[in-house]
Design an enzyme around this catalytic site. Structure first.
Site: not given
Length: 186
Positions: A39, A125
């Site tokens: 995620h 990220h």
């Protein structure tokens, strides 16, 4: 209750990332994130009193109403803090204006509810591994760099919502459960 706010990753991107980091053998001191847990964290809230959840969800609903869906592109692998002593291996996503503004707005609004404001700039990220053994972490990062190609960076996905996630720590790793979804509706 341990909470964070995140963007979920589509299954086909999760599968691509898993294949990118997959090794036939395990590496001592390197913990690969479970594919289902990939995620993008927008804001880590930490331990939260359950009584605050209605205020958090009301605030997040207002934020989500101010954003339209947008596209994110996978960019490149990276590490925190540096490639010589990696602690975290990640795959970057494009830091679009929409994404940066969303993260900033969430950070500001959560601060008004008593959560600590982020000291550093938001870096979009997807964490794929956590490292305790720097040598093996560096080895895995170099393998990922070799497998990552220009074709890989053409992967895109549509962000249509963000979620409030609960994180339960277990000896086998974290278990994430979505508490509430916040569709982007502007």
């Amino acid at each position: 209750m341990r909470l964070f706010i995140a963007i979920e990753i589509p299954d086909e991107i999760k599968e691509f990332l898993y294949q990118l980091i997959y090794l036939k053998t395990s590496l001592d001191g390197v913990s690969i994130v479970q594919k289902g847990n990939f995620h993008i964290t927008l804001k880590f809230l930490g331990e939260v009193n359950e009584g605050l959840i209605p205020d958090i969800t009301n605030t997040l609903r207002k934020i989500s109403n101010g954003f339209s869906p947008f596209t994110l592109k996978i960019t490149h692998p990276g590490v925190f803090p540096d490639k010589f002593k990696p602690r975290v291996i990640w795959i970057g996503t494009e830091n679009t204006d929409s994404l940066k503004e969303m993260a900033k707005r969430i950070d500001e609004e959560m601060e008004s509810l008593g959560f600590k404001r982020e000291d550093k700039n938001f870096k979009s990220h997807i964490t794929v591994a956590r490292v305790k053994n720097f040598h093996n972490g560096k080895y895995l990062f170099e393998k990922i760099l070799k497998k990552f190609s220009g074709e890989s960076s053409q992967l895109k996905f549509q962000v249509e919502e963000f979620v409030l996630m609960k994180s339960t720590l277990t000896p086998k790793g974290s278990i994430y459960d979505v508490l509430q979804r916040f569709p982007l509706v502007k």
